[in-house]
Design an enzyme around this catalytic site. Sequence first.
Site, PDB file in Angstrom:
ATOM      1  N   GLU A 193       0.825  -1.208   0.000  1.00 51.08           N
ATOM      2  CA  GLU A 193       0.000   0.000   0.000  1.00 51.08           C
ATOM      3  C   GLU A 193       0.859   1.258   0.000  1.00 51.08           C
ATOM      4  O   GLU A 193       0.474   2.284  -0.545  1.00 51.08           O
ATOM      5  CB  GLU A 193      -0.949  -0.040   1.206  1.00 51.08           C
TER       6      GLU A 193
ATOM      7  N   GLN B 298      -4.576   6.310  16.139  1.00 52.33           N
ATOM      8  CA  GLN B 298      -4.174   4.965  15.685  1.00 52.33           C
ATOM      9  C   GLN B 298      -2.692   4.712  15.933  1.00 52.33           C
ATOM     10  O   GLN B 298      -2.287   3.618  16.300  1.00 52.33           O
ATOM     11  CB  GLN B 298      -4.432   4.834  14.183  1.00 52.33           C
TER      12      GLN B 298
ATOM     13  N   HIS C 232     -12.543  -1.534   7.528  1.00 54.64           N
ATOM     14  CA  HIS C 232     -11.549  -0.658   8.163  1.00 54.64           C
ATOM     15  C   HIS C 232     -11.006  -1.256   9.457  1.00 54.64           C
ATOM     16  O   HIS C 232      -9.817  -1.171   9.748  1.00 54.64           O
ATOM     17  CB  HIS C 232     -12.152   0.715   8.436  1.00 54.64           C
ATOM     18  N   MET C 233     -11.885  -1.888  10.223  1.00 56.03           N
ATOM     19  CA  MET C 233     -11.467  -2.459  11.511  1.00 56.03           C
ATOM     20  C   MET C 233     -10.483  -3.596  11.312  1.00 56.03           C
ATOM     21  O   MET C 233      -9.622  -3.844  12.166  1.00 56.03           O
ATOM     22  CB  MET C 233     -12.710  -2.959  12.268  1.00 56.03           C
TER      23      MET C 233
ATOM     24  N   ASP D 186      -7.841  -3.931   9.365  1.00 59.48           N
ATOM     25  CA  ASP D 186      -6.412  -3.587   9.396  1.00 59.48           C
ATOM     26  C   ASP D 186      -6.014  -2.993  10.747  1.00 59.48           C
ATOM     27  O   ASP D 186      -4.879  -3.131  11.196  1.00 59.48           O
ATOM     28  CB  ASP D 186      -6.025  -2.677   8.223  1.00 59.48           C
TER      29      ASP D 186
ATOM     30  N   HIS E 187      -4.567  -2.290   2.666  1.00 65.33           N
ATOM     31  CA  HIS E 187      -4.124  -1.779   3.970  1.00 65.33           C
ATOM     32  C   HIS E 187      -3.876  -2.930   4.938  1.00 65.33           C
ATOM     33  O   HIS E 187      -2.869  -2.955   5.651  1.00 65.33           O
ATOM     34  CB  HIS E 187      -5.203  -0.859   4.572  1.00 65.33           C
TER      35      HIS E 187
END
Length: 356
Positions: free
Chosen positions: A11, A101, A292-293, A295, A318
């Site tokens: 990525e 994050q 999304h969760m 990764d 990702h």
Amino acid sequence: MFIDIDGSVLEGGGQILRTSIALSAVTGRPIHIFNIRAKRSNPGLQAQHLTGVKAIAELCNAHVEGAYKGSMELKFIPGKLRCGKFRFDIGTAGSISLVIQAILPVLIFAPCRCEVEITGGTDVHWSPPIDYVKNVMLPILSKLGIKAQVKVLRRGHYPRGGGHVVLTVEPIDYLRPIDEVEFGTIKEVRGISHCVKLPSHVAERQARSAKEFLRKHGIDVPIEIELETYSPNRDPHLGPGSGIVLWAISDKGLIIGGDSIGEKGKPAEKVGEEAARKLVEDLSTGMAFDRHMSDMLIPYIALAHGYSRIGVAKLTLHTITNMYIVEKILGVKFKYSGSEGDKAVIEVEGIKFSKK
């Protein structure tokens, strides 16, 4: 001895930097990252990446070389973890959520409670909105034992920013593994539709459009979308901006989210529909976690005490990238079914990391 990380692999974005530096700080292993964001139109470190680097460096007394805007190479030598009160200003509408994050894996292993004030953007493109962090990410991470809360004092949108968030994290000794493949039966959908420095009907139209899309696509459980609007004479934001975050809750206590951000020329109805479409797409896979969760969970399950298995709605680049970076730093080996873009099951035996 540095662990060398090529920032242009897979990525090739800022996530490689965030994951690498967080795991360096937690484990005490120095890292050398080169080709940082080499594939991007504006390569190298940008404001939010720099804030993440400097924040983690402050949290672990690190020695850092190459921490300046546009830098494509960084050396990070971590020291001892600190705790207490911290304040970090991104200085633009750079994403507060992405800084959270970056620092959260470090804060959970700090020697005492941490309170972190962050200013920047709360609802910006290419980043989870702050309502997703608060209502999806943190509740899911609590299943691994993480005790963290987010308080939104003010929202910030592109380009002016001005958002203000307080993150509070209680220290833990270790992370629990997680074994959740299927979402279960949907029980309800909740959401927050907001607008600042805009007429209140924008938030109302976003919510109405989202609800209509969900009903049209067979979501027949209770749907409750909170409206957050401000009268013109009592609006503390720089704005303008809007957005909506939806989340579905299952009988197993699992949560799947979908979100969308408003922008100039984009009808409020389209914003609401986009968030609802993402939610419906990810729910339709039957998997435990949204695109999304998946990764975001990778570093945590690799550090956890034992075997974890997670079902993800969509195997993104990702996620594949995060697995590669975590394997390189922690020495774990992920196994996964499915191809990029498909639903998948990811497995890993955690390294049983414990606070020193």
